[in-house]
Design a protein around this motif. Structure first.
Motif, PDB file in Angstrom:
ATOM      1  N   PRO A 129       0.806  -1.230   0.000  1.00 55.93           N
ATOM      2  CA  PRO A 129       0.000   0.000   0.000  1.00 55.93           C
ATOM      3  C   PRO A 129       0.834   1.274   0.000  1.00 55.93           C
ATOM      4  CG  PRO A 129      -0.799  -1.575   1.641  1.00 55.93           C
ATOM      5  CD  PRO A 129       0.525  -2.080   1.153  1.00 55.93           C
ATOM      6  N   ALA A 130       2.130   1.171   0.357  1.00 54.85           N
ATOM      7  CA  ALA A 130       2.967   2.369   0.341  1.00 54.85           C
ATOM      8  C   ALA A 130       3.235   2.837  -1.087  1.00 54.85           C
ATOM      9  CB  ALA A 130       4.285   2.088   1.053  1.00 54.85           C
ATOM     10  N   ARG A 139      10.450  -6.833 -11.037  1.00 55.69           N
ATOM     11  CA  ARG A 139      10.173  -6.561  -9.634  1.00 55.69           C
ATOM     12  C   ARG A 139       8.674  -6.699  -9.393  1.00 55.69           C
ATOM     13  NH1 ARG A 139       9.761  -0.089  -8.553  1.00 55.69           N
ATOM     14  NH2 ARG A 139       9.448  -0.920  -6.450  1.00 55.69           N
ATOM     15  N   GLU A 140       8.315  -6.909  -8.157  1.00 55.10           N
ATOM     16  CA  GLU A 140       6.901  -7.042  -7.831  1.00 55.10           C
ATOM     17  C   GLU A 140       6.184  -5.723  -8.069  1.00 55.10           C
ATOM     18  OE1 GLU A 140       6.629  -8.341  -3.827  1.00 55.10           O
ATOM     19  OE2 GLU A 140       7.120 -10.423  -4.284  1.00 55.10           O
ATOM     20  N   ASP A 141       4.992  -5.810  -8.682  1.00 59.29           N
ATOM     21  CA  ASP A 141       4.190  -4.589  -8.802  1.00 59.29           C
ATOM     22  C   ASP A 141       3.480  -4.346  -7.470  1.00 59.29           C
ATOM     23  OD1 ASP A 141       1.947  -6.183  -8.614  1.00 59.29           O
ATOM     24  OD2 ASP A 141       1.477  -6.136 -10.741  1.00 59.29           O
ATOM     25  N   PRO A 142       2.750  -3.258  -7.301  1.00 58.61           N
ATOM     26  CA  PRO A 142       2.126  -2.972  -5.991  1.00 58.61           C
ATOM     27  C   PRO A 142       1.191  -4.064  -5.487  1.00 58.61           C
ATOM     28  CG  PRO A 142       2.165  -0.979  -7.317  1.00 58.61           C
ATOM     29  CD  PRO A 142       2.634  -2.091  -8.210  1.00 58.61           C
ATOM     30  N   THR A 143       0.661  -4.902  -6.387  1.00 56.25           N
ATOM     31  CA  THR A 143      -0.215  -5.986  -5.940  1.00 56.25           C
ATOM     32  C   THR A 143       0.566  -7.231  -5.550  1.00 56.25           C
ATOM     33  OG1 THR A 143      -0.522  -6.863  -8.181  1.00 56.25           O
ATOM     34  CG2 THR A 143      -2.052  -5.154  -7.438  1.00 56.25           C
ATOM     35  N   GLY A 144       1.888  -7.211  -5.688  1.00 50.70           N
ATOM     36  CA  GLY A 144       2.712  -8.357  -5.333  1.00 50.70           C
ATOM     37  C   GLY A 144       2.959  -9.315  -6.478  1.00 50.70           C
ATOM     38  N   ARG A 145       2.547  -8.980  -7.671  1.00 50.84           N
ATOM     39  CA  ARG A 145       2.691  -9.867  -8.819  1.00 50.84           C
ATOM     40  C   ARG A 145       4.011  -9.584  -9.543  1.00 50.84           C
ATOM     41  NH1 ARG A 145      -0.223  -9.133 -14.331  1.00 50.84           N
ATOM     42  NH2 ARG A 145       0.381 -11.020 -15.435  1.00 50.84           N
ATOM     43  N   ILE A 146       4.712 -10.641  -9.950  1.00 45.55           N
ATOM     44  CA  ILE A 146       5.931 -10.516 -10.749  1.00 45.55           C
ATOM     45  C   ILE A 146       5.606 -10.918 -12.182  1.00 45.55           C
ATOM     46  CG2 ILE A 146       8.274 -11.362 -11.113  1.00 45.55           C
ATOM     47  CD1 ILE A 146       8.579 -11.710  -8.171  1.00 45.55           C
ATOM     48  N   ARG A 147       5.866 -10.033 -13.102  1.00 46.06           N
ATOM     49  CA  ARG A 147       5.526 -10.286 -14.500  1.00 46.06           C
ATOM     50  C   ARG A 147       6.691 -10.926 -15.239  1.00 46.06           C
ATOM     51  NH1 ARG A 147       1.023  -6.049 -16.186  1.00 46.06           N
ATOM     52  NH2 ARG A 147       0.340  -5.437 -14.111  1.00 46.06           N
ATOM     53  N   THR A 165      -8.596  -2.426  -2.929  1.00 44.81           N
ATOM     54  CA  THR A 165      -7.861  -1.698  -1.905  1.00 44.81           C
ATOM     55  C   THR A 165      -6.699  -2.568  -1.439  1.00 44.81           C
ATOM     56  OG1 THR A 165      -9.893  -0.604  -1.180  1.00 44.81           O
ATOM     57  CG2 THR A 165      -8.023  -0.546   0.323  1.00 44.81           C
ATOM     58  N   LEU A 166      -5.490  -2.079  -1.607  1.00 47.50           N
ATOM     59  CA  LEU A 166      -4.312  -2.871  -1.271  1.00 47.50           C
ATOM     60  C   LEU A 166      -4.097  -2.882   0.237  1.00 47.50           C
ATOM     61  CD1 LEU A 166      -1.805  -1.873  -4.097  1.00 47.50           C
ATOM     62  CD2 LEU A 166      -3.683  -3.502  -4.112  1.00 47.50           C
ATOM     63  N   LYS A 167      -3.820  -4.061   0.769  1.00 45.95           N
ATOM     64  CA  LYS A 167      -3.587  -4.249   2.204  1.00 45.95           C
ATOM     65  C   LYS A 167      -2.388  -5.160   2.403  1.00 45.95           C
ATOM     66  CE  LYS A 167      -8.520  -3.876   3.350  1.00 45.95           C
ATOM     67  NZ  LYS A 167      -9.686  -4.544   3.961  1.00 45.95           N
ATOM     68  N   TYR A 168      -1.760  -5.005   3.526  1.00 43.16           N
ATOM     69  CA  TYR A 168      -0.590  -5.832   3.821  1.00 43.16           C
ATOM     70  C   TYR A 168      -0.978  -7.263   4.179  1.00 43.16           C
ATOM     71  CZ  TYR A 168       2.311  -1.611   3.956  1.00 43.16           C
ATOM     72  OH  TYR A 168       2.976  -0.456   3.616  1.00 43.16           O
ATOM     73  N   THR A 169      -2.092  -7.429   4.884  1.00 41.00           N
ATOM     74  CA  THR A 169      -2.476  -8.762   5.357  1.00 41.00           C
ATOM     75  C   THR A 169      -3.938  -9.042   5.020  1.00 41.00           C
ATOM     76  OG1 THR A 169      -3.065  -7.891   7.545  1.00 41.00           O
ATOM     77  CG2 THR A 169      -0.817  -8.717   7.252  1.00 41.00           C
ATOM     78  N   ARG A 170      -4.279 -10.334   5.108  1.00 37.91           N
ATOM     79  CA  ARG A 170      -5.662 -10.759   4.884  1.00 37.91           C
ATOM     80  C   ARG A 170      -5.961 -11.897   5.847  1.00 37.91           C
ATOM     81  NH1 ARG A 170      -5.215 -12.048   0.000  1.00 37.91           N
ATOM     82  NH2 ARG A 170      -6.018 -10.136  -0.943  1.00 37.91           N
ATOM     83  N   GLU A 171      -7.130 -11.813   6.510  1.00 34.82           N
ATOM     84  CA  GLU A 171      -7.536 -12.849   7.448  1.00 34.82           C
ATOM     85  C   GLU A 171      -8.345 -13.922   6.737  1.00 34.82           C
ATOM     86  OE1 GLU A 171      -9.711 -11.306  10.702  1.00 34.82           O
ATOM     87  OE2 GLU A 171      -7.987 -10.360  11.662  1.00 34.82           O
ATOM     88  N   LYS A 172      -8.162 -15.177   7.155  1.00 37.74           N
ATOM     89  CA  LYS A 172      -9.002 -16.251   6.641  1.00 37.74           C
ATOM     90  C   LYS A 172     -10.420 -16.083   7.179  1.00 37.74           C
ATOM     91  CE  LYS A 172      -5.488 -19.767   5.798  1.00 37.74           C
ATOM     92  NZ  LYS A 172      -5.048 -21.156   6.061  1.00 37.74           N
ATOM     93  N   ALA A 173     -11.381 -16.527   6.370  1.00 40.28           N
ATOM     94  CA  ALA A 173     -12.787 -16.265   6.693  1.00 40.28           C
ATOM     95  C   ALA A 173     -13.189 -16.860   8.040  1.00 40.28           C
ATOM     96  CB  ALA A 173     -13.683 -16.802   5.581  1.00 40.28           C
TER      97      ALA A 173
END
Length: 774
Positions: A453-454, A575-583, A635-643
């Motif tokens: 998100p930065a 390099r990783e894009d802001p979503t964390g994906r490497i192309r 919305t980009l976030k650093y973490t995600r909780e399991k449901a």
């Protein structure tokens, strides 16, 4: 006379005393009834939770498209659906775009018809938000005409934010358009993911830790007015009743209070159920009609509460000798024994310790064994606190007058003060243990998203099949608060002779945009780069050939477009894009992008905003949806909780809120009842010249000392229980002292609030008319 008839006679006499013993009798019965009723109401809510959760699942399944029947060809009974979920002020607004392809297209539950283009159906809560001043920015985003209000069958709860919008741009020409699905009906989820052993352990612990304080408060409530009751029992002994008779009569008075509590509890529950539809906590709400207690569990509550009232009263009178001329309790009481109190924590540890490391072995936890072990450890607090308080106050002496009055009162009647603190101590100990376990297993259920998100707060994706991002980046960039809006488009090709399922990316963007996906030292329009990152295939070479498929061209005779990697393409590191994906593949500036492709399969805009601008994120989301209603904003976030983990945390929040309200209310009722019992004593002390401030401080010390001792005992027990639970889940024992301090501080703050609320009643009890008697 038979024993059964004697019991019935004496219990009945106790009931008559409770209701017909003048103001003193029915006041005590009312206090007992209120205390028991609050606990009964919470127990009934607990028994109603399974039905409420089942109803939520059924409503969710009724509108689910996850396992819905699908087809690739349009027909009279097909419906195109695309998720259009939104976020507004951190609140999730669930939505879908719909387009009926035939007159028999399925209608979502809660709707009478499918909204047409430019129309939308909204939930009552969303309609209320849109009509309010708070929803002004959301109105700009969801600016379609409201054609219908979604009915209850289509909602999980009355506070849910949900909309269905008609959109005639929806189309599905091939499986590549995965965001749009074509269904012929709605269907429930066939198989729900079961909770793993650790999550099931959390569920069990949550129920035990939340319901046990309720039981403690009910047990304390049936003993309200114990001292005055014992004096009445002494009068009965004077007219000839034996010891067993007076004990049964006392049990009858407690039985009457518990029965009143049952009726009041049903009333409190009915009121609370009606009010439940008006409250939304963490975006969770329930319909009042869904809170239906299980008949079996409700019957169990109706039987257990009166039986427990009788049992607790008889147990409390086991060490009290009621004589015709008074009660032996008024003399120095016999010292409490500790040996049997220590058996409770030893038994609890004996049940829990053998389960240590069970999770690392892949085994499940015996729920009954865990529940019994935790309950014994928490109940041990209620058994040990009176003994510890007795030992402490017996050694205290001297100090200010207020302190001496408080200590002397605790030396004579420390049991009542301990009962007042027991519920708080049990609740705090359970909360500390739960918090430690949640913190220990958090890493298993809170995963890193890889997003940054930065670098970008939002990532806007356009629907597949568009040739470019259009004017969306320009509109977003012109939005107030936007620092940067970086667009990237991607088309897919394949190498000559490669499997058609293996594709290579061609990413198109300005130099600024390409720097989001690769390390570029120098770049200018007309440059091309070959990514040398973690590609599973050999890097492309300059002048290499690619065939770009027009995947979204509906023409049946469409042929792949041959495209040549620019000769001057330079190797660079991905390099990783802001979503964390490497192309992987090729990066090109706009002047070198493939022509005549027909559509870009993936178009994204990374947006960074100025956090100091009010509602900057909401304005960007609105601009994106207005520029292209089919765009999706992440919305980009650093973490995600399991449901499952998130749901348990939400349930714990609901339960903790309810128990906190119960604790506060019960403490206030208990304090008022104790002040009422001391009315004559307080008035006499004031009449002899004792300052009201001194008496007020003495009452404060009488509450603060046992509560402080109880919180200290709760901290030790909670940390110990938390350590055992962490070993059960094969986690290293780590104590988060900030969380422990927060839980303890919450208990102390609650007591302070109750004390302040009881001050007006305390001042009233000090009036001279308290000496009047009849």
């Amino acid at each position: 006379m038979s024993s059964l008839r004697a019991w019935a006679r004496d219990l009945g006499m106790g009931v008559r005393f409770a209701f017909g013993g003048g103001r003193e009798g029915w006041t005590r019965t009312l206090f007992t009834g209120v205390g028991v009723g609050l606990g009964v109401a919470l127990l009934l809510i607990s028994t109603a939770l399974p039905s409420a959760l089942t109803a939520r699942y059924e409503r969710s399944d009724a509108r689910s498209t996850l396992d819905a029947p699908r087809t690739e060809q349009p027909g009279r009974d097909t419906l195109l659906v695309m998720r259009a979920d939104q976020t507004y002020h951190d609140a999730a607004v669930e939505g879908s775009f719909l387009r009926a392809e035939g007159p028999d297209a399925p209608v979502p539950p809660g709707l009478e018809k499918i909204p047409g283009p430019g129309e939308m159906a909204v939930s009552p809560a969303l309609k209320q938000l849109l009509d309010s001043a708070e929803g002004a920015e959301l109105r700009k985003r969801l600016d379609w005409r409201v054609s219908e209000i979604i009915g209850d069958p289509g909602l999980m709860g009355p506070g849910e934010l949900l909309f269905y919008a008609g959109n005639d741009r929806l189309q599905k020409t091939g499986p590549e358009q995965y965001q749009v699905i074509r269904i012929t009906g709605f269907a429930p989820v066939e198989e729900r993911e079961e909770l793993d052993p650790v999550l099931m352990l959390l569920v069990v612990l949550t129920f035990v830790a939340l319901l046990l304080p309720v039981a403690v408060f009910i047990a304390a409530a049936v003993r309200f007015g114990g001292e005055r009751r014992d004096l009445r029992l002494a009068a009965l002994r004077l007219v000839g009743a034996d010891t067993r008779t007076v004990r049964r009569i006392a049990a009858g008075e407690a039985l009457a209070g518990s029965l009143v509590g049952l009726f009041l509890g049903v009333g409190f529950f009915a009121v609370g159920r009606e009010l439940a539809g008006s409250f939304t906590l963490r975006q969770r709400s329930v319909f009042p009609a869904d809170l239906n207690p299980s008949p079996g569990l409700a019957a169990l509550v109706a039987v257990v509460v009166p039986a427990a009232a009788v049992a607790v009263t008889l147990f409390a009178l086991r060490g009290v000798v009621v004589e015709p001329l008074g009660v032996v309790r008024t003399t120095v009481p016999r010292r409490r024994r500790v040996w049997w109190r220590l058996l409770l924590p030893v038994g609890g540890l004996g049940l829990l310790v053998p389960l240590a490391g069970r999770r690392s072995e892949g085994g499940d936890f015996n729920q009954w064994q865990v529940s019994a072990g935790v309950a014994l450890l928490l109940v041990a607090i209620t058994a040990l606190l009176p003994w510890v308080l007795e030992r402490l106050v017996s050694r205290l002496s001297g100090g200010p007058v207020s302190w001496q009055l408080a200590v002397r009162r605790l030396q004579l009647t420390g049991g009542g003060a301990a009962r007042l603190a027991n519920g708080v101590a049990v609740a705090v100990a359970g909360a500390i243990a739960l918090q430690m376990l949640f913190a220990a297993v958090e890493s298993d259920y809170v995963a890193s998203t890889g997003q940054d998100p930065a670098r970008a707060a939002l990532a806007i994706s356009l629907p597949p099949g568009q040739e470019s991002t259009g004017d969306l980046p320009a509109k977003v960039a012109a939005t107030e608060g936007v620092v940067a809006a970086v667009p990237l488009t991607t088309v897919y090709g394949r190498r000559p002779g490669a499997d058609t399922g293996i594709r290579t990316e061609i990413t198109v963007g300005t130099c600024e945009a390409l720097r989001e996906v690769a390390v570029l030292n120098a770049c200018a329009d007309g440059d091309a780069f070959v990514l040398a990152g973690p590609d599973q295939y050999e890097p492309l070479q300059p002048d290499g050939k690619l065939f770009v498929d027009p995947l979204f061209d509906p023409a049946p005779d469409a042929k792949p477009l041959e495209w040549t990697v620019p000769a001057g393409a330079m190797p660079v590191t991905a390099r990783e894009d802001p979503t964390g994906r490497i192309r992987q593949g090729v990066l090109v500036t706009p002047s070198l992008s493939p022509r005549g492709v027909g559509a870009a399969e993936n178009a994204q805009v990374f947006v960074q905003v100025d956090a100091s601008v009010p509602d900057a994120l909401e304005k960007v989301r609105t601009a994106a949806l207005n520029a292209d209603p089919l765009s999706r904003t992440l919305t980009l976030k650093y973490t995600r909780e399991k449901a499952g983990y998130s749901a348990i945390r939400t349930g714990l929040f609901f339960g903790a809120t309810a128990v906190l309200i119960l604790i506060g209310t019960s403490l206030l009722v208990s304090q008022l009842e104790q002040l009422r019992e001391r009315k004559r004593l307080l008035s006499a002390l004031v009449a002899f010249g004792t300052k009201r401030s001194t008496l007020s401080l003495s009452v404060l010390w009488q509450m603060a000392l046992p509560i402080g001792l109880g919180l200290a005992l709760a901290t030790a027990a909670g940390v110990g229980l938390g350590a055992v639970l962490m070993r059960m889940t094969a986690r290293p024992v780590r104590i988060d002292w900030s969380s422990v301090a927060a839980m303890t501080g919450t208990g102390a703050a609650l007591v302070a609030v109750v004390t302040l609320l009881s001050l007006p009643a305390l001042l009233r009890q000090m009036r001279p008319d308290g000496l009047r008697t009849e």
